[in-house]
Design an enzyme around this catalytic site. Structure first.
Site, PDB file in Angstrom:
ATOM      1  N   LYS A 216      -2.505  29.608  40.640  1.00 25.12           N
ATOM      2  CA  LYS A 216      -1.531  28.534  40.370  1.00 25.12           C
ATOM      3  C   LYS A 216      -1.501  28.184  38.873  1.00 25.12           C
ATOM      4  O   LYS A 216      -0.439  28.059  38.253  1.00 25.12           O
ATOM      5  CB  LYS A 216      -1.885  27.303  41.211  1.00 25.12           C
ATOM      6  CG  LYS A 216      -1.176  26.032  40.829  1.00 25.12           C
ATOM      7  CD  LYS A 216       0.330  26.207  40.953  1.00 25.12           C
ATOM      8  CE  LYS A 216       1.073  25.162  40.155  1.00 25.12           C
ATOM      9  NZ  LYS A 216       1.676  24.149  40.907  1.00 25.12           N
ATOM     10  N   CYS A 270       3.215  19.445  35.225  1.00 27.42           N
ATOM     11  CA  CYS A 270       2.635  20.726  35.627  1.00 27.42           C
ATOM     12  C   CYS A 270       2.400  21.622  34.426  1.00 27.42           C
ATOM     13  O   CYS A 270       1.275  21.870  34.033  1.00 27.42           O
ATOM     14  CB  CYS A 270       3.582  21.404  36.605  1.00 27.42           C
ATOM     15  SG  CYS A 270       4.068  20.300  37.923  1.00 27.42           S
TER      16      CYS A 270
END
Ligand code: SAJ
Length: 419
Positions: A216, A270
């Site tokens: 991720k 993010c």
């Protein structure tokens, strides 16, 4: 005569009802699970229990209203017992870009006293390598009667299933994106896959928890490095008096070149954050990833360096700042370079009038509403009154504007919309 036995709906508690937890809870509830969403913010909980979405995300309202009215999703401030816990809490960083795992630790403390044995705990929050293990350790430290050894009556199962959806397309991507699932112990990954299969049509890619965690971070660091390349090019092109948008469009005609778009910087919770988790895990090896972060973080100052000298030359200058969110067509202001730039403009130009046009919000964030020289204004009137138009976010309301409204204005277009 055969009798049909209705399959029991699995019970799931989703901890953290933010940009990822809430859509996940809603989609699970609309796909056959009984979901209780948990959040510390009682205002959020109240809104959700009325079927209302506390933030702007396309296509979420109908799904949420439907599952709440059918009783498949309820929200609460207290964590209940459930067969599966999905942890979707924030993982910000501390001073010095070290990861802050306190929300994950708190989630562990909430879950630990409720466990009977055989529950599954899925960590969705984007996390540094080793965090699923840390969550398990936090829970087991409080409950030494439980174990990670599988297939016992007191076994607890842990998996990592990082979220990968794009804000603005969450309701589509939750159903269509492939999912990486990392197992910490036993058949945790397979169990998580069974649950996510209820709503996800994508492929399931099975691995261990640490690899899933790093995968991720890798995806977001990859994008950050590529945006940094575009941002660096934009500064190089500026020094050479070359139009970077034309430059990129020409280079992108090469069959193996696909340069991203420069902008005022990289925002959101993010891409502007996750690469630091790689840097902090292995600092002496992550030089490219660190540099990309630094290049992207420097971009707002570059925008200001171009704008401020011009603004200072105009007495009582009026600036229309178009957009405040971190990217188009959403209301999310987290880590937004636009917000940072407007804040610095307000500081640097006390005599200016800064008219912020942001169609997706009704109130300015506090650090801006406290300023006398900043106000929220409708787009057309902000532009009409301004000497300088600064385009910060390519919201559709701005990209649809005709060239006539910009005539006679000094235009700073950080997104290349009008180039
Ligand atoms: N940006 C540019 N130029 C570009 C593309 C983006 O300046 O060409 C800027 C945007 O304006 C924004 C920032 O980058 O400020 C990030 O926007 P984004 O659309 O690239 O990504 P996010 O942060 O909304 O979502 C990302 C996605 N990750 C990847 O595309 C690899 C999403 O799939 C993740 O689920 C999400 O991070 C997350 O939650 O981690």
């Amino acid at each position: 005569m055969p009798t049909s036995v209705a399959k029991k709906r699995p019970t799931v508690a989703v901890i953290g009802l933010g940009y990822i937890g809430l859509p996940t809870a809603a989609v699970l509830a609309s796909s056959g699970a009984d979901v209780i969403g948990v959040d510390i913010n009682s205002e959020t909980v109240n809104l959700i229990n009325q079927g209302l979405v506390p933030f702007v995300e396309p296509d979420m309202a109908t799904t949420l209203a439907g599952v709440v009215s059918q009783g498949f999703l309820t929200a609460a401030t207290e964590t209940p017992h459930a067969e599966t816990y999905i942890v979707a809490v924030p993982t910000p960083f501390l001073e010095g870009h070290q990861p802050d795992l306190s929300y994950i630790r708190d989630a562990g403390h909430q879950i630990a006293p409720l466990l009977d044995g055989n529950e599954l705990v899925v960590l969705e929050s984007t996390s540094p390598p080793g965090t699923t293990e840390y969550l398990a350790e936090t829970i087991l430290a409080e409950r030494p009667d439980l174990t990670l050894t599988p297939n016992l009556s007191n076994s607890i199962y842990f998996a990592h299933c990082p979220e990968r959806v794009l804000p603005g397309r969450i309701m589509i991507e939750l159903r269509t994106n492939d999912r990486v699932i990392g197992t910490l112990n036993g058949n945790a990954g397979e169990r998580a896959r069974e649950l996510y299969r209820l709503f996800c049509e994508g492929e399931f890619l099975m691995t261990d928890a640490r690899t899933a965690e790093l995968s991720k971070l890798t995806e977001n660091a990859y994008r950050d490095v590529n945006i940094a390349f575009a941002n660096e090019l934009s500064m190089i092109a500026d020094s050479l008096d070359i139009n970077v948008w034309e430059l990129i469009s020409l280079a992108n005609h090469h069959p193996r070149v696909n340069i991203l778009q420069p902008g005022p910087g990289v925002g959101g919770h993010c891409i502007a954050v996750d690469p630091w988790f790689i840097v902090s895990a292995v600092p002496d090896r992550a030089s490219l990833i660190r540099t990309a972060r630094e290049v992207n973080d420097a971009k707002p100052e570059f925008v200001l360096d171009k704008l401020l000298p011009q603004a200072r030359r105009i007495h009582n200058v009026k600036i229309a700042a178009l957009g405040l969110s971190f990217k188009p067509n959403i209301d999310d202001l987290r880590e937004s370079p636009a917000r940072q730039i407007v804040g610095r403009l307000a500081e640097e130009l006390p005599g200016a009038e800064i008219l912020v046009a942001e169609p997706n919000i009704e109130l300015l964030p506090e650090e801006l509403s406290n300023r006398q020289n900043v106000s929220l204004a409708p787009t057309e009137s902000a532009i009409e009154r301004a000497d300088i138009v600064l385009l910060l976010v390519d919201h559709q309301e701005f990209t649809n504007l005709g060239p006539s409204v910009l005539a006679q204005k000094i235009v700073h277009d950080t997104r290349g919309v009008w180039n």
